[in-house]
Design an enzyme around this catalytic site. Structure first.
Site, mmCIF file in Angstrom:
data_model
loop_
_atom_site.group_PDB
_atom_site.id
_atom_site.type_symbol
_atom_site.label_atom_id
_atom_site.label_comp_id
_atom_site.label_asym_id
_atom_site.label_seq_id
_atom_site.Cartn_x
_atom_site.Cartn_y
_atom_site.Cartn_z
ATOM 1 N N LYS A 13 0.836 -1.210 0.000
ATOM 2 C CA LYS A 13 0.000 0.000 0.000
ATOM 3 C C LYS A 13 0.872 1.263 0.000
ATOM 4 O O LYS A 13 0.672 2.161 -0.811
ATOM 5 C CB LYS A 13 -0.923 0.025 1.234
ATOM 6 C CG LYS A 13 -1.871 -1.157 1.331
ATOM 7 C CD LYS A 13 -2.782 -1.047 2.551
ATOM 8 C CE LYS A 13 -2.080 -1.096 3.881
ATOM 9 N NZ LYS A 13 -1.410 -2.376 4.208
ATOM 10 N N ARG A 88 -9.958 0.472 8.534
ATOM 11 C CA ARG A 88 -9.449 -0.863 8.820
ATOM 12 C C ARG A 88 -10.477 -1.715 9.554
ATOM 13 O O ARG A 88 -10.205 -2.871 9.859
ATOM 14 C CB ARG A 88 -8.237 -0.727 9.733
ATOM 15 C CG ARG A 88 -6.938 -1.095 9.081
ATOM 16 C CD ARG A 88 -5.871 -0.808 10.110
ATOM 17 N NE ARG A 88 -4.710 -1.563 9.874
ATOM 18 C CZ ARG A 88 -3.627 -1.062 9.257
ATOM 19 N NH1 ARG A 88 -3.616 0.166 8.811
ATOM 20 N NH2 ARG A 88 -2.587 -1.826 9.108
ATOM 21 N N ARG A 127 12.017 -5.436 4.813
ATOM 22 C CA ARG A 127 11.559 -4.052 4.690
ATOM 23 C C ARG A 127 12.409 -3.099 5.529
ATOM 24 O O ARG A 127 12.793 -3.406 6.650
ATOM 25 C CB ARG A 127 10.108 -3.916 5.139
ATOM 26 C CG ARG A 127 9.748 -2.420 5.133
ATOM 27 C CD ARG A 127 8.337 -2.078 5.224
ATOM 28 N NE ARG A 127 7.624 -2.747 6.270
ATOM 29 C CZ ARG A 127 6.308 -2.672 6.353
ATOM 30 N NH1 ARG A 127 5.629 -1.981 5.464
ATOM 31 N NH2 ARG A 127 5.685 -3.285 7.312
ATOM 32 N N ARG A 160 11.237 -1.634 10.963
ATOM 33 C CA ARG A 160 10.132 -1.314 11.864
ATOM 34 C C ARG A 160 10.055 -2.335 12.980
ATOM 35 O O ARG A 160 10.231 -3.526 12.733
ATOM 36 C CB ARG A 160 8.812 -1.320 11.075
ATOM 37 C CG ARG A 160 8.357 0.059 10.714
ATOM 38 C CD ARG A 160 7.228 0.064 9.722
ATOM 39 N NE ARG A 160 6.042 -0.687 10.104
ATOM 40 C CZ ARG A 160 4.915 -0.667 9.402
ATOM 41 N NH1 ARG A 160 4.830 0.055 8.305
ATOM 42 N NH2 ARG A 160 3.872 -1.382 9.779
ATOM 43 N N ARG A 171 -0.384 -9.436 13.030
ATOM 44 C CA ARG A 171 -0.966 -8.381 12.176
ATOM 45 C C ARG A 171 -1.779 -9.005 11.047
ATOM 46 O O ARG A 171 -2.836 -8.483 10.673
ATOM 47 C CB ARG A 171 0.144 -7.483 11.608
ATOM 48 C CG ARG A 171 0.693 -6.526 12.654
ATOM 49 C CD ARG A 171 2.027 -5.938 12.252
ATOM 50 N NE ARG A 171 1.950 -5.147 11.053
ATOM 51 C CZ ARG A 171 3.016 -4.847 10.296
ATOM 52 N NH1 ARG A 171 4.206 -5.284 10.633
ATOM 53 N NH2 ARG A 171 2.865 -4.108 9.232
HETATM 54 P P1 AP5 Z 1 4.815 -1.580 1.879
HETATM 55 O O1 AP5 Z 1 4.524 -0.727 0.686
HETATM 56 O O2 AP5 Z 1 5.558 -0.987 3.013
HETATM 57 O O3 AP5 Z 1 3.467 -2.307 2.364
HETATM 58 P P2 AP5 Z 1 2.241 -1.752 3.198
HETATM 59 O O4 AP5 Z 1 1.025 -2.383 2.605
HETATM 60 O O5 AP5 Z 1 2.289 -0.271 3.294
HETATM 61 O O6 AP5 Z 1 2.554 -2.465 4.575
HETATM 62 P P3 AP5 Z 1 2.404 -1.929 6.067
HETATM 63 O O7 AP5 Z 1 3.129 -2.903 6.933
HETATM 64 O O8 AP5 Z 1 2.790 -0.489 6.141
HETATM 65 O O9 AP5 Z 1 0.897 -2.100 6.271
HETATM 66 P P4 AP5 Z 1 0.181 -2.163 7.610
HETATM 67 O O10 AP5 Z 1 -1.190 -1.980 7.112
HETATM 68 O O11 AP5 Z 1 0.395 -3.339 8.447
HETATM 69 O O12 AP5 Z 1 0.900 -1.041 8.478
HETATM 70 P P5 AP5 Z 1 0.490 0.449 8.834
HETATM 71 O O13 AP5 Z 1 1.700 1.260 8.896
HETATM 72 O O14 AP5 Z 1 -0.644 0.889 7.991
HETATM 73 O O15 AP5 Z 1 5.589 -2.890 1.335
HETATM 74 C C1 AP5 Z 1 6.053 -3.886 2.242
HETATM 75 C C2 AP5 Z 1 7.459 -4.351 1.838
HETATM 76 O O16 AP5 Z 1 7.407 -5.059 0.598
HETATM 77 C C3 AP5 Z 1 8.465 -3.213 1.595
HETATM 78 O O17 AP5 Z 1 9.725 -3.679 1.977
HETATM 79 C C4 AP5 Z 1 8.384 -2.966 0.076
HETATM 80 O O18 AP5 Z 1 9.588 -2.425 -0.448
HETATM 81 C C5 AP5 Z 1 8.144 -4.383 -0.429
HETATM 82 N N1 AP5 Z 1 7.293 -4.446 -1.622
HETATM 83 C C6 AP5 Z 1 6.182 -3.684 -1.892
HETATM 84 N N2 AP5 Z 1 5.621 -4.062 -3.055
HETATM 85 C C7 AP5 Z 1 6.379 -5.102 -3.521
HETATM 86 C C8 AP5 Z 1 6.326 -5.942 -4.677
HETATM 87 N N3 AP5 Z 1 5.346 -5.792 -5.597
HETATM 88 N N4 AP5 Z 1 7.272 -6.905 -4.810
HETATM 89 C C9 AP5 Z 1 8.239 -7.069 -3.904
HETATM 90 N N5 AP5 Z 1 8.365 -6.292 -2.787
HETATM 91 C C10 AP5 Z 1 7.451 -5.342 -2.609
HETATM 92 O O19 AP5 Z 1 -0.067 0.234 10.316
HETATM 93 C C11 AP5 Z 1 0.778 -0.126 11.367
HETATM 94 C C12 AP5 Z 1 -0.039 -0.313 12.629
HETATM 95 O O20 AP5 Z 1 -0.679 0.920 12.995
HETATM 96 C C13 AP5 Z 1 -1.182 -1.337 12.543
HETATM 97 O O21 AP5 Z 1 -0.725 -2.648 12.798
HETATM 98 C C14 AP5 Z 1 -2.124 -0.814 13.617
HETATM 99 O O22 AP5 Z 1 -1.694 -1.210 14.899
HETATM 100 C C15 AP5 Z 1 -1.981 0.702 13.504
HETATM 101 N N6 AP5 Z 1 -2.985 1.295 12.602
HETATM 102 C C16 AP5 Z 1 -2.741 1.896 11.401
HETATM 103 N N7 AP5 Z 1 -3.884 2.319 10.848
HETATM 104 C C17 AP5 Z 1 -4.882 1.972 11.703
HETATM 105 C C18 AP5 Z 1 -6.293 2.107 11.680
HETATM 106 N N8 AP5 Z 1 -6.936 2.673 10.639
HETATM 107 N N9 AP5 Z 1 -6.999 1.630 12.746
HETATM 108 C C19 AP5 Z 1 -6.374 1.066 13.785
HETATM 109 N N10 AP5 Z 1 -5.056 0.891 13.871
HETATM 110 C C20 AP5 Z 1 -4.313 1.330 12.839
HETATM 111 MG MG MG Z 2 2.514 1.094 4.894
#
Ligand code: AP5
Ligand code: MG
Length: 215
Positions: A13, A88, A127, A160, A171
């Site tokens: 994402k 979410r 990552r 991270r 997660r």
């Molecule tokens: P990346 O682009 O970083 O993936 P992402 O989908 O952004 O993954 P996140 O871990 O950020 O998602 P998340 O939803 O768990 O975390 P968030 O920060 O939102 O890509 C991942 C890796 O793969 C990278 O190394 C990238 O380079 C690689 N990659 C990407 N595309 C690729 C491809 N096609 N091929 C190969 N490699 C690739 O949330 C974190 C925490 O915050 C949550 O767990 C929760 O506790 C809290 N939180 C956030 N939002 C909310 C909400 N709305 N409500 C409640 N809690 C929340």
């Molecule tokens: Mg992200």
């Protein structure tokens, strides 16, 4: 263009949001990045969010919804925005509908990036993220600049804390239970477009471009 990005942790994402933000010149709003910046700055919100994030659980809705509601009211969101990681839960999605309704706006598209869990576990170990601008890298698939620094802002990139394998598994489980039902929610609303996200980053970007109407 008003876009929601759905997808499991590590589905790409954040990686794809950067492209969409550039194409449409609209802000990329990641609730995860907002929480991490608060954790880094030691705010009360950061302390509260950390308790949940470190366990792979969702931060409570009442905290998260207010943050997004305030952010969407800022003037740079008038032309559009990309929400990455929000909503979410079904409750958050209902609240988002209310917020947009009050603003006289509607979502254009909900882009669901689909990646199998097994691929996600491989990705998370490699990552690296920038602590300043939030840009995501991967040691093999998308490496940072020489010296382990961000290509965008020059800050050092780190792993991270919630990318440890046991937290990633939690997660994923949280995602399947609480977030996956949003696929049906937005399908019913005729807003959902699913793209396959297991190919390399550039191929996925092409699919995203196509899904958004070619750009
Ligand atoms: P990346 O682009 O970083 O993936 P992402 O989908 O952004 O993954 P996140 O871990 O950020 O998602 P998340 O939803 O768990 O975390 P968030 O920060 O939102 O890509 C991942 C890796 O793969 C990278 O190394 C990238 O380079 C690689 N990659 C990407 N595309 C690729 C491809 N096609 N091929 C190969 N490699 C690739 O949330 C974190 C925490 O915050 C949550 O767990 C929760 O506790 C809290 N939180 C956030 N939002 C909310 C909400 N709305 N409500 C409640 N809690 C929340
Ligand atoms: Mg992200």
């Amino acid at each position: 263009m008003k876009v929601v990005l759905l997808g499991a942790p590590g589905s790409g994402k954040g990686t794809q949001a950067v492209n969409i933000s550039e194409w449409y010149k609209i802000p990329h709003i990641s609730t995860g990045d907002i929480f991490r910046s608060n954790i880094k700055n030691g705010t009360e919100l950061g302390k509260k969010a950390k308790e949940y994030i470190d366990k792979g659980l969702l931060v409570p809705d009442e905290v998260t919804i207010d943050i997004v509601s305030d952010r969407l009211k800022q003037s740079d969101c008038e032309k559009g925005f990309i929400l990455d990681g929000f909503p979410r839960t079904v409750y958050q999605a209902e609240k988002l509908d209310e917020i947009l309704n009050e603003m006289g706006a509607t979502l254009d598209v909900v882009l669901n990036i689909e990646v199998p869990d097994s691929e996600i576990i491989t990705r998370m170990g490699g990552r690296r993220v920038c602590t300043k601008c939030g840009m995501s890298y991967h040691v093999v698939f998308n490496p940072p600049a020489e010296g382990n620094v961000c290509k965008n802002c020059g800050e050092v990139v780190i792993q991270r804390e919630d990318d440890r394998e046991e937290t990633v598994l939690q997660r994923l489980s949280t995602y399947h239970k609480q977030t996956e039902p949003l696929i049906e929610y937005y399908e019913k609303d005729n807003k959902l477009v699913t793209v396959e996200g297991q190919d390399n980053i550039d191929d996925t970007t092409s699919c995203v471009k196509k899904a958004l109407g070619g750009m």
